[in-house]
Design a protein around this motif. Structure first.
Motif, PDB file in Angstrom:
ATOM      1  N   LEU A 262       0.825  -1.204   0.000  1.00 11.68           N
ATOM      2  CA  LEU A 262       0.000   0.000   0.000  1.00 11.68           C
ATOM      3  C   LEU A 262       0.861   1.256   0.000  1.00 11.68           C
ATOM      4  CD1 LEU A 262      -3.039   0.460  -0.089  1.00 11.68           C
ATOM      5  CD2 LEU A 262      -2.999   0.763   2.381  1.00 11.68           C
ATOM      6  N   GLY A 263       1.973   1.238   0.773  1.00 12.30           N
ATOM      7  CA  GLY A 263       2.860   2.399   0.819  1.00 12.30           C
ATOM      8  C   GLY A 263       3.501   2.688  -0.525  1.00 12.30           C
ATOM      9  N   SER A 264       3.837   1.646  -1.274  1.00 11.93           N
ATOM     10  CA  SER A 264       4.477   1.858  -2.576  1.00 11.93           C
ATOM     11  C   SER A 264       3.517   2.500  -3.573  1.00 11.93           C
ATOM     12  CB  SER A 264       4.994   0.527  -3.122  1.00 11.93           C
ATOM     13  OG  SER A 264       3.921  -0.349  -3.422  1.00 11.93           O
ATOM     14  N   ILE A 265       2.224   2.191  -3.440  1.00 12.95           N
ATOM     15  CA  ILE A 265       1.242   2.762  -4.364  1.00 12.95           C
ATOM     16  C   ILE A 265       1.152   4.278  -4.191  1.00 12.95           C
ATOM     17  CG2 ILE A 265      -1.242   2.862  -4.846  1.00 12.95           C
ATOM     18  CD1 ILE A 265      -1.394  -0.100  -4.458  1.00 12.95           C
TER      19      ILE A 265
ATOM     20  N   TYR B 265      -3.344  -6.124  -7.371  1.00  7.61           N
ATOM     21  CA  TYR B 265      -2.328  -5.096  -7.601  1.00  7.61           C
ATOM     22  C   TYR B 265      -1.602  -5.271  -8.939  1.00  7.61           C
ATOM     23  CZ  TYR B 265      -2.718  -3.645  -2.697  1.00  7.61           C
ATOM     24  OH  TYR B 265      -3.178  -3.178  -1.495  1.00  7.61           O
ATOM     25  N   LEU B 266      -1.553  -6.485  -9.451  1.00 14.38           N
ATOM     26  CA  LEU B 266      -0.737  -6.769 -10.636  1.00 14.38           C
ATOM     27  C   LEU B 266      -1.178  -6.000 -11.886  1.00 14.38           C
ATOM     28  CD1 LEU B 266      -0.111 -10.603 -10.174  1.00 14.38           C
ATOM     29  CD2 LEU B 266       1.344  -8.672  -9.497  1.00 14.38           C
TER      30      LEU B 266
ATOM     31  N   ALA C 299       6.019   2.504   5.218  1.00 17.48           N
ATOM     32  CA  ALA C 299       7.165   3.406   5.123  1.00 17.48           C
ATOM     33  C   ALA C 299       8.239   2.820   4.216  1.00 17.48           C
ATOM     34  CB  ALA C 299       7.733   3.666   6.517  1.00 17.48           C
ATOM     35  N   LEU C 300       8.526   1.529   4.388  1.00 15.16           N
ATOM     36  CA  LEU C 300       9.527   0.896   3.532  1.00 15.16           C
ATOM     37  C   LEU C 300       9.055   0.858   2.086  1.00 15.16           C
ATOM     38  CD1 LEU C 300      12.210  -0.571   3.290  1.00 15.16           C
ATOM     39  CD2 LEU C 300      11.021  -2.715   3.771  1.00 15.16           C
ATOM     40  N   GLY C 301       7.764   0.594   1.882  1.00 16.28           N
ATOM     41  CA  GLY C 301       7.235   0.586   0.520  1.00 16.28           C
ATOM     42  C   GLY C 301       7.397   1.937  -0.154  1.00 16.28           C
TER      43      GLY C 301
ATOM     44  N   GLY D 148       7.234   1.199  -9.776  1.00 19.49           N
ATOM     45  CA  GLY D 148       6.649   1.546  -8.483  1.00 19.49           C
ATOM     46  C   GLY D 148       5.455   0.667  -8.163  1.00 19.49           C
ATOM     47  N   PHE D 149       4.606   0.414  -9.164  1.00 24.59           N
ATOM     48  CA  PHE D 149       3.458  -0.458  -8.942  1.00 24.59           C
ATOM     49  C   PHE D 149       3.877  -1.928  -8.814  1.00 24.59           C
ATOM     50  CE2 PHE D 149       1.297   3.182 -11.054  1.00 24.59           C
ATOM     51  CZ  PHE D 149       0.437   3.505 -10.013  1.00 24.59           C
ATOM     52  N   ALA D 150       5.016  -2.288  -9.416  1.00 23.10           N
ATOM     53  CA  ALA D 150       5.519  -3.656  -9.280  1.00 23.10           C
ATOM     54  C   ALA D 150       5.863  -3.964  -7.828  1.00 23.10           C
ATOM     55  CB  ALA D 150       6.739  -3.866 -10.169  1.00 23.10           C
ATOM     56  N   VAL D 151       6.348  -2.954  -7.098  1.00 25.69           N
ATOM     57  CA  VAL D 151       6.658  -3.143  -5.682  1.00 25.69           C
ATOM     58  C   VAL D 151       5.402  -3.571  -4.927  1.00 25.69           C
ATOM     59  CG1 VAL D 151       7.462  -2.011  -3.567  1.00 25.69           C
ATOM     60  CG2 VAL D 151       8.566  -1.501  -5.751  1.00 25.69           C
ATOM     61  N   ALA D 152       4.256  -2.987  -5.286  1.00 25.73           N
ATOM     62  CA  ALA D 152       2.995  -3.339  -4.625  1.00 25.73           C
ATOM     63  C   ALA D 152       2.630  -4.792  -4.887  1.00 25.73           C
ATOM     64  CB  ALA D 152       1.871  -2.415  -5.099  1.00 25.73           C
ATOM     65  N   GLY D 153       2.736  -5.227  -6.135  1.00 28.77           N
ATOM     66  CA  GLY D 153       2.398  -6.603  -6.465  1.00 28.77           C
ATOM     67  C   GLY D 153       3.283  -7.604  -5.749  1.00 28.77           C
ATOM     68  N   VAL D 154       4.585  -7.329  -5.714  1.00 24.33           N
ATOM     69  CA  VAL D 154       5.523  -8.222  -5.033  1.00 24.33           C
ATOM     70  C   VAL D 154       5.226  -8.266  -3.538  1.00 24.33           C
ATOM     71  CG1 VAL D 154       7.943  -8.566  -4.412  1.00 24.33           C
ATOM     72  CG2 VAL D 154       7.328  -7.963  -6.764  1.00 24.33           C
ATOM     73  N   GLY D 155       4.954  -7.110  -2.941  1.00 21.87           N
ATOM     74  CA  GLY D 155       4.634  -7.066  -1.515  1.00 21.87           C
ATOM     75  C   GLY D 155       3.404  -7.889  -1.181  1.00 21.87           C
ATOM     76  N   GLY D 156       2.357  -7.782  -2.002  1.00 21.42           N
ATOM     77  CA  GLY D 156       1.141  -8.548  -1.752  1.00 21.42           C
ATOM     78  C   GLY D 156       1.371 -10.043  -1.853  1.00 21.42           C
ATOM     79  N   LEU D 157       2.151 -10.473  -2.838  1.00 22.56           N
ATOM     80  CA  LEU D 157       2.424 -11.904  -2.990  1.00 22.56           C
ATOM     81  C   LEU D 157       3.247 -12.451  -1.827  1.00 22.56           C
ATOM     82  CD1 LEU D 157       3.144 -12.069  -6.836  1.00 22.56           C
ATOM     83  CD2 LEU D 157       1.128 -12.942  -5.631  1.00 22.56           C
TER      84      LEU D 157
END
Length: 443
Positions: free
Chosen positions: A233-236, A295-296, A354-356, A372-381
């Motif tokens: 969520l933070g990366s988004i 998110y993907l 914060a880290l995101g 930036g959105f790829a970070v969200a997808g990876v975090g969710g997985l």
């Protein structure tokens, strides 16, 4: 239709309870500074000529300070009561953001100091509200319903908050928006702490243990997973600002974040419209997987209209996952540590966010907005994989209740069974007296 009608009447039943609507509204308004903090800091930093990396760094500092402050202030609330901690903390936090608005980012030491103060003294209103629900609502089924309502109401805040911030920026300036949002936060905290339930609430004694709530393996597993949900969520937040900049339209950012919140709102209402069978721990794994998959599609970064629709889709499973996580925390927290356990959930989520933000900023600058959105997808997985790998410790606790495991209220017999089950277990795999919900005033 009958289930939806029961769900609607269940929400109204909660809001009609004395003080409930006021506490919920005051808490949401009081949390506006924290809920819009990453957005406000990013917009303010960019308006001052700062880079995405600086914005990400300031957000990370703010989030980490909030993460440190929540358990500390939560413990202070347990010792001193809510009014003596929540209101002073809200005032000091607002002064920190006011200092950032006045001094700007020209002096990086002062800028970082300001956001650290604002984050460290963010009042633990979220955990405080969940500590108040048992004394305000009484029955376990109503408290579980309140958790679902809480998650839905948060999405209203996350939908309205960015739009309000965008409106304030367009009417005045990013600095003025910071000041107004934080003034509203103080007023919200004031509304909560002068209420009768907040003034009367006292923490009950709890079993002495240096780890407190963290001695629960199930809770630790949940916290590890929601660290990565927070990261996603933070990366988004940063990636959406980059997307708006790519399109040359600042307002797009507000619409993307509002759409994400609206999607979560719709998902939360749908989730709370029925009673769910089975253990919430298993259901949480499914919800987090669906959240990650949502998110993907953001990596496609289509035009603003399609991107807004994808943002709404990505938020659909957020509120259900959060509401389900509240129940899992409730079930796995050792007796007497429920408020502390909720504070740790807020802390872990905040550190992840914060880290995101910190990772997403450099990712955007190095590889463009899709990164930036790829970070969200990876975090969710990764969040899903953590739940999958810790299935043995995050199973149903010994003596756990299943009569009311979702947002919907049962009938009178179901409620009675829930109350009976809430006090029937005397074992806990963590060595505490009893995990989970208590109708008493527990810390």
């Amino acid at each position: 239709m009958a289930t939806e009608a029961r769900a609607g009447s269940g929400y109204l039943d909660i809001l009609r309870a004395p003080h409930a609507a006021r506490l919920l509204t005051g808490t949401l308004v009081g949390r506006l500074p924290n809920g819009t903090g990453p957005v406000a800091i990013t917009v303010f930093t960019r308006a001052e000529g700062g880079s995405y990396s600086l914005a990400g760094g300031l957000i990370a500092a703010y989030g980490l300070a909030t993460a440190v402050g929540q358990p500390l202030l939560g413990r202070a609330v347990d010792m001193k009561g809510q009014p003596r901690v929540q209101l002073p903390a809200a005032v000091v936090s607002a002064l920190g953001m006011a200092a950032l608005a006045v001094t700007g980012i020209g002096n990086l030491f002062l800028a970082y100091a300001a956001v650290l103060v604002a984050g460290l003294f963010t009042p633990p209103l979220e955990g405080g509200l969940r500590a108040l629900w048992p004394s305000v609502l009484g029955r376990e089924d109503r408290v579980h319903r309140a958790y679902a309502l809480d998650a839905v109401a948060q999405e209203v805040m996350f939908t309205v908050g960015p739009l309000l911030l965008t409106l304030l920026v367009s009417l005045w300036s990013p600095a003025s928006a910071l000041l107004v949002i934080n003034l509203l936060g103080v007023l919200g905290a004031l509304s909560v702490v002068v209420s009768k339930p907040s003034r009367a609430w006292r923490s009950a004694p709890r079993e002495a243990h240096w780890l407190g709530a963290l001695r629960s393996p199930g809770l630790l597993a949940l916290l590890a997973s929601f660290f990565f949900v927070g990261l996603a969520l933070g990366s988004i937040t940063v990636a959406a600002v980059a997307y708006a900049d790519d399109r040359g339209n600042e307002a797009v950012y507000g619409w993307l974040m509002a759409a994400l919140g609206l999607g979560a709102l719709v998902g939360g209402v749908a989730y709370g419209a029925r009673q769910w069978a089975g253990a919430p721990e298993r259901r949480l794994r499914v919800l987090v997987l669906l959240l990650a998959l949502g998110y993907l599609p953001l990596l496609l970064v289509p035009g603003p209209a399609a991107m807004t629709a994808l943002a709404a889709l990505s938020g659909v499973f957020l509120a259900p996952a959060i509401a389900c996580a509240f129940i899992v925390v409730d079930r796995h927290a050792p007796r007497g540590t429920v408020t502390e356990a909720f504070s740790w959930l807020v802390t872990t989520f905040g550190v992840g966010a914060a880290l995101g933000s910190a990772v997403s900023g450099p990712a955007v600058e190095l590889a463009g907005t899709p990164a930036g959105f790829a970070v969200a997808g990876v975090g969710g997985l990764i969040a899903f994989l953590v739940l999958l790998a810790t299935g043995r410790v995050l199973g149903p606790p010994a003596g756990a209740r299943h009569a009311v495991s979702g947002g919907a209220a049962g009938d009178g017999a179901g409620a009675g069974a829930a109350e009976k089950n809430a006090h029937s277990s005397e074992n806990d795999r963590n060595g505490a007296v009893e995990p989970g919900f208590s109708s008493g005033l527990q810390a």
